[in-house]
Scaffold this active site. Structure first.
Site, short mmCIF file in Angstrom:
data_model
loop_
_atom_site.label_atom_id
_atom_site.label_comp_id
_atom_site.label_asym_id
_atom_site.label_seq_id
_atom_site.Cartn_x
_atom_site.Cartn_y
_atom_site.Cartn_z
N ASP A 13 6.69 -1.98 -13.83
CA ASP A 13 7.24 -1.51 -13.26
C ASP A 13 8.58 -1.60 -13.61
O ASP A 13 9.60 -2.33 -13.83
CB ASP A 13 7.12 -1.24 -11.12
CG ASP A 13 7.48 -0.70 -10.91
OD1 ASP A 13 8.29 0.86 -11.47
OD2 ASP A 13 7.83 -0.63 -10.10
N GLY A 16 12.44 2.54 -15.36
CA GLY A 16 13.80 4.61 -15.18
C GLY A 16 14.60 3.33 -14.86
O GLY A 16 16.57 3.64 -15.49
N HIS A 30 11.35 4.03 -21.11
CA HIS A 30 9.98 4.04 -21.13
C HIS A 30 9.15 3.18 -22.78
O HIS A 30 8.56 1.98 -22.94
CB HIS A 30 9.44 5.25 -20.77
CG HIS A 30 9.16 5.75 -19.60
ND1 HIS A 30 8.45 4.60 -17.99
CD2 HIS A 30 9.42 6.64 -18.92
CE1 HIS A 30 8.40 5.46 -17.72
NE2 HIS A 30 9.05 6.92 -17.75
N SER A 59 -2.57 7.26 -11.24
CA SER A 59 -3.79 8.79 -10.40
C SER A 59 -1.87 9.53 -9.67
O SER A 59 -1.83 10.99 -9.46
CB SER A 59 -4.74 8.88 -9.58
OG SER A 59 -4.65 7.55 -8.41
N GLU A 60 -1.16 8.94 -8.97
CA GLU A 60 0.05 9.21 -8.28
C GLU A 60 1.57 10.12 -9.99
O GLU A 60 2.24 10.96 -9.19
CB GLU A 60 0.24 9.15 -7.80
CG GLU A 60 -0.45 8.33 -6.21
CD GLU A 60 -1.55 7.38 -6.35
OE1 GLU A 60 -1.35 7.19 -7.36
OE2 GLU A 60 -2.94 8.25 -6.21
N TRP A 62 0.99 11.68 -11.70
CA TRP A 62 1.82 13.19 -12.44
C TRP A 62 2.54 14.29 -11.80
O TRP A 62 2.92 15.66 -11.25
CB TRP A 62 -0.14 14.12 -12.49
CG TRP A 62 -1.19 13.69 -12.83
CD1 TRP A 62 -1.95 12.50 -12.26
CD2 TRP A 62 -0.89 13.96 -14.05
NE1 TRP A 62 -2.73 12.78 -13.21
CE2 TRP A 62 -2.50 13.30 -14.46
CE3 TRP A 62 -0.36 14.68 -15.34
CZ2 TRP A 62 -3.03 13.49 -15.72
CZ3 TRP A 62 -1.23 14.84 -16.19
CH2 TRP A 62 -1.87 13.44 -16.49
N LEU A 124 -8.98 -10.58 -27.43
CA LEU A 124 -7.98 -10.52 -25.96
C LEU A 124 -8.75 -9.33 -24.75
O LEU A 124 -8.51 -8.66 -26.03
CB LEU A 124 -6.28 -10.54 -25.80
CG LEU A 124 -6.26 -9.87 -24.63
CD1 LEU A 124 -6.06 -10.81 -23.53
CD2 LEU A 124 -4.27 -9.26 -25.13
N ARG A 181 3.84 -8.33 -10.26
CA ARG A 181 4.26 -6.75 -10.64
C ARG A 181 5.88 -7.09 -10.91
O ARG A 181 6.08 -7.58 -10.30
CB ARG A 181 4.50 -5.92 -9.25
CG ARG A 181 4.99 -4.91 -9.57
CD ARG A 181 4.97 -3.99 -8.28
NE ARG A 181 5.42 -2.91 -8.59
CZ ARG A 181 4.82 -1.40 -7.95
NH1 ARG A 181 4.17 -1.32 -7.52
NH2 ARG A 181 5.25 0.10 -8.38
N ILE A 188 1.11 -2.45 -4.57
CA ILE A 188 0.07 -2.97 -5.44
C ILE A 188 -0.13 -1.48 -6.10
O ILE A 188 -0.73 -1.04 -7.05
CB ILE A 188 -1.11 -2.60 -4.07
CG1 ILE A 188 -1.24 -4.27 -4.30
CG2 ILE A 188 -2.44 -2.74 -5.55
CD1 ILE A 188 -2.52 -5.39 -3.73
N GLU A 200 -4.18 -13.64 -7.29
CA GLU A 200 -2.84 -14.66 -6.86
C GLU A 200 -1.64 -13.26 -7.12
O GLU A 200 -1.68 -12.88 -8.52
CB GLU A 200 -2.77 -16.20 -7.32
CG GLU A 200 -3.42 -17.13 -7.29
CD GLU A 200 -2.98 -17.68 -5.82
OE1 GLU A 200 -2.38 -17.55 -4.77
OE2 GLU A 200 -4.54 -17.96 -5.18
C1 IPE Z 1 3.36 1.96 -10.35
O1 IPE Z 1 4.24 2.59 -10.36
C2 IPE Z 1 2.43 2.78 -11.78
C3 IPE Z 1 3.15 2.48 -12.90
C4 IPE Z 1 3.10 0.47 -13.12
C5 IPE Z 1 2.00 3.09 -13.63
P1 IPE Z 1 5.39 3.32 -10.44
O2 IPE Z 1 6.84 3.20 -9.92
O3 IPE Z 1 4.39 4.61 -9.60
O4 IPE Z 1 4.52 2.61 -8.06
P2 IPE Z 1 5.63 3.41 -6.83
O5 IPE Z 1 5.66 5.30 -6.70
O6 IPE Z 1 7.06 2.53 -7.07
O7 IPE Z 1 4.98 2.81 -5.90
C1 IPE Z 2 6.69 2.31 -14.61
O1 IPE Z 2 8.48 2.10 -14.78
C2 IPE Z 2 5.98 3.29 -15.58
C3 IPE Z 2 5.44 4.32 -15.43
C4 IPE Z 2 5.06 3.95 -13.66
C5 IPE Z 2 4.40 4.91 -15.49
P1 IPE Z 2 8.91 3.46 -13.45
O2 IPE Z 2 9.48 4.65 -14.10
O3 IPE Z 2 8.28 3.23 -12.29
O4 IPE Z 2 10.55 2.46 -13.47
P2 IPE Z 2 11.00 2.68 -12.29
O5 IPE Z 2 10.23 2.20 -10.58
O6 IPE Z 2 11.75 4.26 -11.84
O7 IPE Z 2 12.53 1.35 -11.98
MG MG Z 3 8.53 2.86 -10.49
#
Ligand code: IPE
Ligand code: IPE
Ligand code: MG
Length: 244
Positions: A13, A16, A30, A59-60, A62, A124, A181, A188, A200
């Site tokens: 994560d 963005g 990305h 799955s969210e 989208w 791996l 994370r 999660i 852990e």
């Molecule tokens: C979790 O990250 C999904 C992936 C890293 C693929 P998100 O950025 O989508 O999670 P939320 O929306 O902040 O919980």
């Molecule tokens: C994780 O980075 C990548 C995906 C969810 C695909 P984000 O795109 O969620 O980055 P932030 O959380 O907006 O910084």
């Molecule tokens: Mg994110």
């Protein structure tokens, strides 16, 4: 290094925010995150980690702007095509978890091809979670189990935690020892829910595109200092107590 996790699961994560800090479009984050992914796969391979599971698209996800979803999926296809040879040469065995039926047939074919090509590899175990949700995984298991009960292949009394585990994604692997994370959030986000029961958890503010093998090392070292008790007392785990 001793006390290595056998299985590491990562929520990658912060792409963005990495881009935003640089006044770049989210997509640049990305793309940069992909470089980090490549380095971390290599590092895990070099360290002799048995399994690595990466959350690439939930799955969210989208729900994001259409353009971002499209660019993400395009990046996924092109990187898979580009990286396959190297992964295969590195003896990596690749698989995908999640509801793949949502993807184009081109992408589904590519996924199947990469799984088949690397199926006999012994290095791996790399699992990529795409259109994956922990709740989806559980619901899917419940559907399969109830179908088996209806068909008479299992009795409902046979349903226990071990049987349920066998119906979940990654059931052939040890459950994750270490969850990482990046990006500062401590949640999660519907990643592996069932499988993380005794994992852990490790959270870092480092944004995914900046996460490198030294950060991975730091996380693994932190893991090495944890005492996993699985409900027992510390004394029992240390073997100091009678009847341990
Ligand atoms: C979790 O990250 C999904 C992936 C890293 C693929 P998100 O950025 O989508 O999670 P939320 O929306 O902040 O919980
Ligand atoms: C994780 O980075 C990548 C995906 C969810 C695909 P984000 O795109 O969620 O980055 P932030 O959380 O907006 O910084
Ligand atoms: Mg994110």
């Amino acid at each position: 290094m001793n006390n290595l996790p056998r299985h590491i699961a990562i929520v990658m994560d912060g792409n963005g925010r990495w881009a935003r800090k640089r006044f770049l479009p989210r997509f640049a984050g990305h793309k940069s995150g992909l470089n980090a992914t490549r380095d971390i796969v290599q590092a895990c391979s070099d360290l002799g980690i048995k399994a690595l599971t990466l959350f690439a698209f939930s799955s969210e996800n989208w729900k994001r702007p259409k353009l971002e979803v499209r660019l993400l999926l395009d990046l996924f296809v092109s990187s898979l095509q580009k990286e396959m040879t190297r992964l295969h040469e590195n003896n990596v065995r690749i698989r995908f978890i999640g509801d793949l039926s949502a993807f184009s047939s081109k992408l589904q074919d590519l996924i199947a091809e990469s799984e088949q090509q690397t199926a006999a590899n012994t290095g791996l175990e790399l699992s990529i979670a795409v259109n994956y949700g922990g709740r989806w995984d559980i619901v899917n298991a419940i559907q399969d189990i109830s179908a088996a009960v209806l068909a008479g292949t299992i009795e409902h009394e046979q349903i226990d935690s071990e049987l349920v585990s066998n119906y979940m994604s990654l059931s052939d692997l040890p459950e994750p020892d270490l969850f990482i994370r990046t990006g500062g959030e401590q949640r999660i986000s519907n990643f592996l829910l069932w499988q993380l029961a005794y994992t852990e958890l490790y959270f870092t503010d480092v944004l995914w595109p900046d996460f490198n093998k030294h950060d991975l090392q730091t996380a693994i070292e932190a893991f090495g200092r944890r005492q996993r008790r699985y409900g027992k007392t510390g004394e029992q785990v240390e073997g100091k107590e009678q009847n341990a």
